[in-house]
Design a protein around this motif. Structure first.
Motif, PDB file in Angstrom:
ATOM      1  N   ILE A  53      57.537  16.583 -66.940  1.00 49.42           N
ATOM      2  CA  ILE A  53      56.658  17.703 -66.590  1.00 49.42           C
ATOM      3  C   ILE A  53      56.068  18.261 -67.875  1.00 49.42           C
ATOM      4  N   SER A  54      54.790  18.444 -67.895  1.00 52.65           N
ATOM      5  CA  SER A  54      54.120  18.858 -69.130  1.00 52.65           C
ATOM      6  C   SER A  54      54.566  20.256 -69.530  1.00 52.65           C
ATOM      7  N   PRO A  55      54.597  20.528 -70.834  1.00 47.49           N
ATOM      8  CA  PRO A  55      54.954  21.875 -71.281  1.00 47.49           C
ATOM      9  C   PRO A  55      54.105  22.967 -70.637  1.00 47.49           C
ATOM     10  N   ASP A  56      52.827  22.693 -70.439  1.00 52.67           N
ATOM     11  CA  ASP A  56      51.962  23.701 -69.811  1.00 52.67           C
ATOM     12  C   ASP A  56      52.410  23.992 -68.377  1.00 52.67           C
ATOM     13  N   ASP A  57      52.819  22.949 -67.663  1.00 51.49           N
ATOM     14  CA  ASP A  57      53.272  23.163 -66.290  1.00 51.49           C
ATOM     15  C   ASP A  57      54.602  23.913 -66.250  1.00 51.49           C
ATOM     16  N   VAL A  58      55.480  23.607 -67.182  1.00 49.89           N
ATOM     17  CA  VAL A  58      56.753  24.339 -67.255  1.00 49.89           C
ATOM     18  C   VAL A  58      56.479  25.810 -67.565  1.00 49.89           C
ATOM     19  N   ARG A  59      55.566  26.042 -68.493  1.00 51.72           N
ATOM     20  CA  ARG A  59      55.214  27.419 -68.852  1.00 51.72           C
ATOM     21  C   ARG A  59      54.611  28.156 -67.650  1.00 51.72           C
ATOM     22  N   ASP A  60      53.812  27.448 -66.850  1.00 55.09           N
ATOM     23  CA  ASP A  60      53.218  28.058 -65.661  1.00 55.09           C
ATOM     24  C   ASP A  60      54.286  28.516 -64.671  1.00 55.09           C
ATOM     25  N   VAL A  61      55.309  27.691 -64.504  1.00 52.91           N
ATOM     26  CA  VAL A  61      56.397  28.069 -63.585  1.00 52.91           C
ATOM     27  C   VAL A  61      57.076  29.346 -64.083  1.00 52.91           C
ATOM     28  N   ILE A  62      57.345  29.410 -65.377  1.00 49.36           N
ATOM     29  CA  ILE A  62      57.993  30.599 -65.939  1.00 49.36           C
ATOM     30  C   ILE A  62      57.082  31.813 -65.822  1.00 49.36           C
ATOM     31  N   THR A  63      55.789  31.611 -66.042  1.00 50.71           N
ATOM     32  CA  THR A  63      54.837  32.711 -65.881  1.00 50.71           C
ATOM     33  C   THR A  63      54.827  33.214 -64.436  1.00 50.71           C
ATOM     34  N   GLY A  64      54.903  32.286 -63.490  1.00 50.91           N
ATOM     35  CA  GLY A  64      54.957  32.688 -62.089  1.00 50.91           C
ATOM     36  C   GLY A  64      56.189  33.516 -61.776  1.00 50.91           C
ATOM     37  N   ILE A  65      57.328  33.148 -62.382  1.00 50.52           N
ATOM     38  CA  ILE A  65      58.546  33.947 -62.215  1.00 50.52           C
ATOM     39  C   ILE A  65      58.342  35.336 -62.817  1.00 50.52           C
ATOM     40  N   GLU A  66      57.727  35.369 -63.989  1.00 52.35           N
ATOM     41  CA  GLU A  66      57.453  36.653 -64.650  1.00 52.35           C
ATOM     42  C   GLU A  66      56.567  37.538 -63.773  1.00 52.35           C
ATOM     43  N   GLU A  67      55.591  36.934 -63.108  1.00 50.69           N
ATOM     44  CA  GLU A  67      54.681  37.702 -62.252  1.00 50.69           C
ATOM     45  C   GLU A  67      55.373  38.281 -61.019  1.00 50.69           C
ATOM     46  N   ARG A  68      56.508  37.782 -60.682  1.00 51.19           N
ATOM     47  CA  ARG A  68      57.297  38.349 -59.583  1.00 51.19           C
ATOM     48  C   ARG A  68      58.135  39.539 -60.057  1.00 51.19           C
ATOM     49  N   GLY A  69      58.074  39.848 -61.343  1.00 49.14           N
ATOM     50  CA  GLY A  69      58.816  40.981 -61.884  1.00 49.14           C
ATOM     51  C   GLY A  69      60.295  40.729 -62.069  1.00 49.14           C
ATOM     52  N   VAL A  70      60.669  39.464 -62.208  1.00 48.82           N
ATOM     53  CA  VAL A  70      62.083  39.098 -62.226  1.00 48.82           C
ATOM     54  C   VAL A  70      62.697  39.138 -63.628  1.00 48.82           C
ATOM     55  N   LEU A  71      61.908  39.000 -64.679  1.00 42.81           N
ATOM     56  CA  LEU A  71      62.477  38.827 -66.015  1.00 42.81           C
ATOM     57  C   LEU A  71      63.427  39.948 -66.443  1.00 42.81           C
ATOM     58  N   PRO A  72      63.202  41.217 -66.075  1.00 45.01           N
ATOM     59  CA  PRO A  72      64.176  42.246 -66.468  1.00 45.01           C
ATOM     60  C   PRO A  72      65.568  42.035 -65.864  1.00 45.01           C
ATOM     61  N   GLN A  73      65.659  41.200 -64.806  1.00 45.53           N
ATOM     62  CA  GLN A  73      66.947  40.945 -64.168  1.00 45.53           C
ATOM     63  C   GLN A  73      67.681  39.734 -64.752  1.00 45.53           C
ATOM     64  N   ILE A  74      67.018  38.979 -65.632  1.00 50.20           N
ATOM     65  CA  ILE A  74      67.621  37.772 -66.188  1.00 50.20           C
ATOM     66  C   ILE A  74      68.634  38.155 -67.263  1.00 50.20           C
ATOM     67  N   ASP A  75      69.854  37.653 -67.108  1.00 54.79           N
ATOM     68  CA  ASP A  75      70.914  37.912 -68.079  1.00 54.79           C
ATOM     69  C   ASP A  75      71.023  36.825 -69.139  1.00 54.79           C
ATOM     70  N   VAL A  76      70.670  35.596 -68.767  1.00 53.95           N
ATOM     71  CA  VAL A  76      70.833  34.451 -69.662  1.00 53.95           C
ATOM     72  C   VAL A  76      69.673  33.489 -69.472  1.00 53.95           C
ATOM     73  N   VAL A  77      69.148  32.981 -70.583  1.00 55.54           N
ATOM     74  CA  VAL A  77      68.294  31.796 -70.548  1.00 55.54           C
ATOM     75  C   VAL A  77      69.150  30.640 -71.041  1.00 55.54           C
ATOM     76  N   LEU A  78      69.195  29.567 -70.263  1.00 55.85           N
ATOM     77  CA  LEU A  78      70.005  28.391 -70.596  1.00 55.85           C
ATOM     78  C   LEU A  78      69.084  27.188 -70.727  1.00 55.85           C
ATOM     79  N   SER A  79      69.251  26.433 -71.800  1.00 55.60           N
ATOM     80  CA  SER A  79      68.465  25.201 -71.948  1.00 55.60           C
ATOM     81  C   SER A  79      69.372  24.049 -72.333  1.00 55.60           C
ATOM     82  N   GLY A  80      68.934  22.824 -71.969  1.00 57.39           N
ATOM     83  CA  GLY A  80      69.701  21.634 -72.285  1.00 57.39           C
ATOM     84  C   GLY A  80      68.808  20.559 -72.863  1.00 57.39           C
TER      85      GLY A  80
END
Length: 283
Positions: A53-80
């Motif tokens: 999945i292209s970086p731009d598409d991954v970023r779009d998904v995260i932006t969509g989550i941000e637009e739902r107002g969810v980021l203040p509720q995130i406790d952890v970002v996990l990457s592998g």
């Protein structure tokens, strides 16, 4: 607890988010999985299908989550596992956005590069990228012993050398280091260890070494340790719970004779770990 997990996904088997999400859900964590690849199976088979999945598409998904107002509720970002170079910028941007929305959030990085048996199996640019840019931005890192050596330019095989190498990683930015697959020369035969280090000390746990190669077990380990550490603030407790759950998962997989992790079958091991292994403070 809510975890934004940015990792690979496979349809068959359990690696990346396909390994991390269910154990986290089984211990009561709300997971927002964001996929960096969608493959038919993990690459250890030598053949697979499906897209990066292209970086731009991954970023779009995260932006969509941000637009739902969810980021203040995130406790952890996990990457592998990072399939390509461009995804690091997306992950670091996501970490910055989450921390701006919730200053108490943490970033947990599993710096996947390879292992002592297989060597390095990621794209050539990834190890330096992880060492120089990604790991310094993390609060928690979960390298195996091989990856710890690359991150620090050391040979962390004795306990003392492993502790020193973990301290070098901590000096670069992360507060907490979990070292997996520790195989020091003076350990009892047919055992393997994990070591956790933070500001309050260092702890080690030893389990039997099972004769199997279990793709995805590191992803489960990183996810469970991160969640337990975040919820308790206690490295020893997180280490004990994680070691118990992952050993029982591996034992069940070994007994099944299957190549893929028996992730669903072992679910009670995550929800109710037996706590069968002693954790020893070594510093």
């Amino acid at each position: 607890m809510k975890i934004l997990s940015i990792q690979s996904a496979v349809a068959y088997g359990h690696v990346g988010n396909s390994a991390a999400v269910f154990p986290l859900q089984r211990i009561g964590v709300e997971v927002l999985p964001v996929y960096t690849v969608t493959f038919s199976n993990h690459t250890g088979y030598g053949a697979w299908r499906g897209p990066l999945i292209s970086p731009d598409d991954v970023r779009d998904v995260i932006t969509g989550i941000e637009e739902r107002g969810v980021l203040p509720q995130i406790d952890v970002v996990l990457s592998g596992y990072q399939g390509g170079e461009g995804i690091a910028d997306v992950i670091l941007d996501a970490v910055a956005r989450v921390k701006a929305a919730n200053p108490s959030a943490v970033y947990a990085c599993d710096p996947v590069m390879g292992n002592a048996k297989s060597g390095c199996f990621v794209a050539p640019a990834i190890p330096d990228l992880l060492r120089d840019r990604v790991v310094p931005a993390a609060d928690i890192v979960t390298p195996n012993q091989f990856e710890l050596g690359y991150l620090t330019g050391t040979s962390p095989y004795t306990l003392e050398a492993t502790l020193e190498s973990a301290d070098l990683v901590r000096a670069s930015g992360p507060n907490t280091v979990l070292v997996t697959s520790v195989e020091r020369p003076d350990r009892p035969a047919d055992t393997i260890e994990m070591l956790a280090v933070d500001d309050r000390g260092a702890w080690i746990v030893r389990t039997p070494l099972l004769p199997l190669k279990a793709n995805g077990s590191g992803d489960v380990t990183a996810a469970l340790f991160t969640a337990h550490y975040r919820s308790t603030g206690d490295a020893a407790t997180a280490l004990a719970r994680t070691a118990s759950s992952v050993f029982d998962l591996l034992e069940r997989t070994h007994e099944s004779g299957e190549r893929e992790l028996q992730l669903v079958e072992a679910q009670e091991s995550y929800a109710h770990p037996r706590m069968q292994f002693d954790v020893t403070q070594v510093r």
